[in-house]
Motif scaffolding. Structure first.
Motif, PDB file in Angstrom:
ATOM      1  N   TYR A   1       0.873  -1.308   0.032  1.00  0.00           N
ATOM      2  CA  TYR A   1      -0.156   0.111  -0.129  1.00  0.00           C
ATOM      3  C   TYR A   1       0.888   1.213  -0.090  1.00  0.00           C
ATOM      4  O   TYR A   1       0.704   2.221  -0.707  1.00  0.00           O
ATOM      5  CB  TYR A   1      -0.839  -0.024   1.418  1.00  0.00           C
ATOM      6  CG  TYR A   1      -1.763   1.336   1.325  1.00  0.00           C
ATOM      7  CD1 TYR A   1      -2.656   1.443   0.571  1.00  0.00           C
ATOM      8  CD2 TYR A   1      -1.154   1.926   2.554  1.00  0.00           C
ATOM      9  CE1 TYR A   1      -3.540   2.749   1.127  1.00  0.00           C
ATOM     10  CE2 TYR A   1      -2.053   3.211   2.555  1.00  0.00           C
ATOM     11  CZ  TYR A   1      -3.024   3.503   1.835  1.00  0.00           C
ATOM     12  OH  TYR A   1      -3.800   4.711   2.273  1.00  0.00           O
ATOM     13  N   ILE A   2       1.869   1.162   0.900  1.00  0.00           N
ATOM     14  CA  ILE A   2       2.650   2.484   1.202  1.00  0.00           C
ATOM     15  C   ILE A   2       3.641   2.759  -0.205  1.00  0.00           C
ATOM     16  O   ILE A   2       3.501   3.671  -0.696  1.00  0.00           O
ATOM     17  CB  ILE A   2       3.515   2.353   2.200  1.00  0.00           C
ATOM     18  CG1 ILE A   2       2.796   2.370   3.516  1.00  0.00           C
ATOM     19  CG2 ILE A   2       4.655   3.458   2.089  1.00  0.00           C
ATOM     20  CD1 ILE A   2       3.530   2.238   4.561  1.00  0.00           C
ATOM     21  N   ALA A   3       4.021   1.567  -0.761  1.00  0.00           N
ATOM     22  CA  ALA A   3       4.905   1.516  -1.946  1.00  0.00           C
ATOM     23  C   ALA A   3       4.035   2.007  -3.121  1.00  0.00           C
ATOM     24  O   ALA A   3       4.679   2.872  -3.902  1.00  0.00           O
ATOM     25  CB  ALA A   3       5.687  -0.043  -2.354  1.00  0.00           C
ATOM     26  N   VAL A   4       3.205   1.806  -3.439  1.00  0.00           N
ATOM     27  CA  VAL A   4       2.254   1.805  -4.512  1.00  0.00           C
ATOM     28  C   VAL A   4       1.710   3.408  -4.639  1.00  0.00           C
ATOM     29  O   VAL A   4       1.963   4.134  -5.364  1.00  0.00           O
ATOM     30  CB  VAL A   4       1.027   0.855  -4.939  1.00  0.00           C
ATOM     31  CG1 VAL A   4      -0.079   1.488  -5.547  1.00  0.00           C
ATOM     32  CG2 VAL A   4       1.444  -0.449  -5.229  1.00  0.00           C
ATOM     33  N   ASN A   5       1.350   3.736  -3.439  1.00  0.00           N
ATOM     34  CA  ASN A   5       0.869   5.087  -3.268  1.00  0.00           C
ATOM     35  C   ASN A   5       1.962   6.022  -3.093  1.00  0.00           C
ATOM     36  O   ASN A   5       1.756   7.230  -3.816  1.00  0.00           O
ATOM     37  CB  ASN A   5       0.074   5.342  -1.791  1.00  0.00           C
ATOM     38  CG  ASN A   5      -1.177   4.948  -1.920  1.00  0.00           C
ATOM     39  OD1 ASN A   5      -2.134   5.424  -2.672  1.00  0.00           O
ATOM     40  ND2 ASN A   5      -1.748   3.732  -1.434  1.00  0.00           N
ATOM     41  N   LEU A   6       3.156   5.724  -2.640  1.00  0.00           N
ATOM     42  CA  LEU A   6       4.403   6.654  -3.021  1.00  0.00           C
ATOM     43  C   LEU A   6       4.546   6.759  -4.758  1.00  0.00           C
ATOM     44  O   LEU A   6       5.027   7.841  -5.196  1.00  0.00           O
ATOM     45  CB  LEU A   6       5.341   6.063  -2.470  1.00  0.00           C
ATOM     46  CG  LEU A   6       5.572   6.330  -0.776  1.00  0.00           C
ATOM     47  CD1 LEU A   6       6.842   5.699  -0.303  1.00  0.00           C
ATOM     48  CD2 LEU A   6       5.624   7.855  -0.318  1.00  0.00           C
TER      49      LEU A   6
END
Length: 101
Positions: A31-36
């Protein structure tokens, strides 16, 4: 190093909880990687004078974030006494049903 009996019920419960935690942490990391990546892409595509703070830029993060919160609730709130008691009751009920067959 202590060895554990893989047939032990406590061991099985602990192993299941570790698997749930690992699944949650993987989900959170993705979630964090994709949203970054989405933030970076959207930021680089801004027109001159355009603000980043628009609904379209937060759509994925918002709804996927709701999913993350639901996943966290399942992983971390599954230890409540109500759910634990219900689970044990259901196991006993199914075992009794199996005996009677």
């Amino acid at each position: 190093m202590e060895t554990f009996d893989e047939n032990d019920i406590q061991y099985q419960k602990a192993k299941r909880q570790v698997e749930r935690l690992r699944g949650f942490y993987v989900h959170l990391f993705i979630y964090i990687a994709v949203n970054l990546l989405i933030v970076y892409y959207n930021y680089t595509q801004l027109e001159p004078g355009e603000s980043y703070f628009q609904f379209k830029n937060f759509f994925t993060a918002t709804f996927w974030g709701i999913g993350i919160v639901a996943h966290a609730a399942v992983v971390f709130l599954s230890k409540t006494s109500y759910l634990r008691n219900w689970e044990e009751k259901k196991i006993r009920e199914l075992m009794e049903k199996e005996k009677n067959i």
